[in-house]
Design a protein around this motif. Structure first.
Motif, PDB file in Angstrom:
ATOM      1  N   LEU A  43      -6.712  -0.593   1.155  1.00  7.17           N
ATOM      2  CA  LEU A  43      -6.192  -1.769   1.836  1.00  7.17           C
ATOM      3  C   LEU A  43      -5.723  -2.740   0.788  1.00  7.17           C
ATOM      4  O   LEU A  43      -6.822  -3.346   0.046  1.00  7.17           O
ATOM      5  CB  LEU A  43      -7.177  -2.513   2.856  1.00  7.17           C
ATOM      6  CG  LEU A  43      -6.589  -3.750   3.571  1.00  7.17           C
ATOM      7  CD1 LEU A  43      -5.412  -3.625   4.404  1.00  7.17           C
ATOM      8  CD2 LEU A  43      -7.972  -4.413   4.473  1.00  7.17           C
ATOM      9  N   LEU A  44      -4.729  -3.060   0.698  1.00  2.00           N
ATOM     10  CA  LEU A  44      -4.270  -4.074  -0.352  1.00  2.00           C
ATOM     11  C   LEU A  44      -4.238  -5.282  -0.327  1.00  2.00           C
ATOM     12  O   LEU A  44      -3.900  -5.849   0.881  1.00  2.00           O
ATOM     13  CB  LEU A  44      -2.551  -3.856  -0.912  1.00  2.00           C
ATOM     14  CG  LEU A  44      -2.038  -4.556  -1.905  1.00  2.00           C
ATOM     15  CD1 LEU A  44      -2.646  -4.273  -3.430  1.00  2.00           C
ATOM     16  CD2 LEU A  44      -0.719  -4.365  -2.288  1.00  2.00           C
ATOM     17  N   ARG A  45      -4.924  -6.143  -0.854  1.00  4.52           N
ATOM     18  CA  ARG A  45      -5.195  -7.702  -0.567  1.00  4.52           C
ATOM     19  C   ARG A  45      -4.360  -8.465  -1.235  1.00  4.52           C
ATOM     20  O   ARG A  45      -4.225  -8.521  -2.420  1.00  4.52           O
ATOM     21  CB  ARG A  45      -6.821  -7.883  -1.043  1.00  4.52           C
ATOM     22  CG  ARG A  45      -7.815  -7.006  -0.385  1.00  4.52           C
ATOM     23  CD  ARG A  45      -9.396  -7.555  -0.970  1.00  4.52           C
ATOM     24  NE  ARG A  45     -10.135  -6.608  -0.177  1.00  4.52           N
ATOM     25  CZ  ARG A  45     -11.360  -7.139   0.076  1.00  4.52           C
ATOM     26  NH1 ARG A  45     -11.738  -8.387  -0.167  1.00  4.52           N
ATOM     27  NH2 ARG A  45     -12.224  -6.333   0.840  1.00  4.52           N
ATOM     28  N   GLY A  46      -3.963  -9.561  -0.436  1.00  4.47           N
ATOM     29  CA  GLY A  46      -3.233 -10.548  -0.971  1.00  4.47           C
ATOM     30  C   GLY A  46      -1.774 -10.342  -1.601  1.00  4.47           C
ATOM     31  O   GLY A  46      -1.114 -11.136  -2.237  1.00  4.47           O
ATOM     32  N   GLU A  47      -1.268  -9.115  -1.443  1.00  5.12           N
ATOM     33  CA  GLU A  47       0.221  -8.913  -1.778  1.00  5.12           C
ATOM     34  C   GLU A  47       0.940  -7.792  -0.916  1.00  5.12           C
ATOM     35  O   GLU A  47       0.089  -7.227  -0.001  1.00  5.12           O
ATOM     36  CB  GLU A  47       0.005  -8.057  -3.004  1.00  5.12           C
ATOM     37  CG  GLU A  47      -0.512  -8.725  -4.145  1.00  5.12           C
ATOM     38  CD  GLU A  47      -0.906  -8.008  -5.588  1.00  5.12           C
ATOM     39  OE1 GLU A  47      -0.271  -8.250  -6.579  1.00  5.12           O
ATOM     40  OE2 GLU A  47      -1.554  -7.080  -5.771  1.00  5.12           O
ATOM     41  N   GLU A  48       2.415  -7.757  -0.910  1.00  2.00           N
ATOM     42  CA  GLU A  48       2.832  -6.810  -0.160  1.00  2.00           C
ATOM     43  C   GLU A  48       3.121  -5.567  -0.728  1.00  2.00           C
ATOM     44  O   GLU A  48       2.942  -5.205  -2.076  1.00  2.00           O
ATOM     45  CB  GLU A  48       4.528  -7.188  -0.159  1.00  2.00           C
ATOM     46  CG  GLU A  48       4.392  -8.631   0.669  1.00  2.00           C
ATOM     47  CD  GLU A  48       3.798  -8.844   2.277  1.00  2.00           C
ATOM     48  OE1 GLU A  48       4.336  -7.663   2.755  1.00  2.00           O
ATOM     49  OE2 GLU A  48       3.139  -9.638   2.342  1.00  2.00           O
ATOM     50  N   VAL A  49       2.973  -4.423  -0.080  1.00  2.00           N
ATOM     51  CA  VAL A  49       2.810  -3.002  -0.327  1.00  2.00           C
ATOM     52  C   VAL A  49       4.178  -2.660  -1.500  1.00  2.00           C
ATOM     53  O   VAL A  49       4.017  -1.637  -2.336  1.00  2.00           O
ATOM     54  CB  VAL A  49       2.917  -2.060   0.547  1.00  2.00           C
ATOM     55  CG1 VAL A  49       1.554  -1.964   1.356  1.00  2.00           C
ATOM     56  CG2 VAL A  49       4.186  -1.944   1.514  1.00  2.00           C
ATOM     57  N   ASP A  50       5.316  -3.410  -1.419  1.00  2.00           N
ATOM     58  CA  ASP A  50       6.442  -3.124  -2.187  1.00  2.00           C
ATOM     59  C   ASP A  50       6.292  -3.355  -3.425  1.00  2.00           C
ATOM     60  O   ASP A  50       6.868  -2.833  -4.431  1.00  2.00           O
ATOM     61  CB  ASP A  50       7.839  -3.549  -1.640  1.00  2.00           C
ATOM     62  CG  ASP A  50       7.797  -4.862  -1.362  1.00  2.00           C
ATOM     63  OD1 ASP A  50       6.963  -5.738  -1.442  1.00  2.00           O
ATOM     64  OD2 ASP A  50       8.879  -5.662  -1.083  1.00  2.00           O
TER      65      ASP A  50
END
Length: 103
Positions: A43-50
């Protein structure tokens, strides 16, 4: 194993010749680890996946209490679901365990 542990993810090498190397750390949390497929769901925190490239080799450091484990790999998938911005990290070069208490 490792579920809920914090993770640091950083780009080690850009695969594409014209790709843009990014020198920064992304913070994630382990959602799941499939030992048979050697994949970690993050789960990426504080950023968009792109912001995460599918054309790069990444270093991954999982912190588990006073210990850590490192590996290298690539991002196989990135998507948005009910939990948030998800990454599927494919381990290419196994875990190296380090104790944070070593001097």
């Amino acid at each position: 194993m490792y579920e809920g542990c914090p993770v640091e993810l950083w780009m080690e090498q850009m695969i594409l010749e014209d790709g843009e190397f990014e020198d920064r750390i992304h913070y994630c949390k382990v959602i799941g680890y499939d030992e048979d497929r050697e994949c970690i769901e993050l789960l990426l925190r504080g950023e968009e996946v792109d912001i995460i490239s599918l054309d790069a080799v990444y270093g991954c450091k999982i912190m588990d209490g006073d210990k850590s484990a490192e590996c290298k790999g690539v991002i196989r998938e990135r998507y948005l679901n009910r939990l948030g911005n998800m990454l599927v990290f494919q381990i290419e070069n196994g875990f190296y365990k380090n104790s944070l208490n070593l001097k």
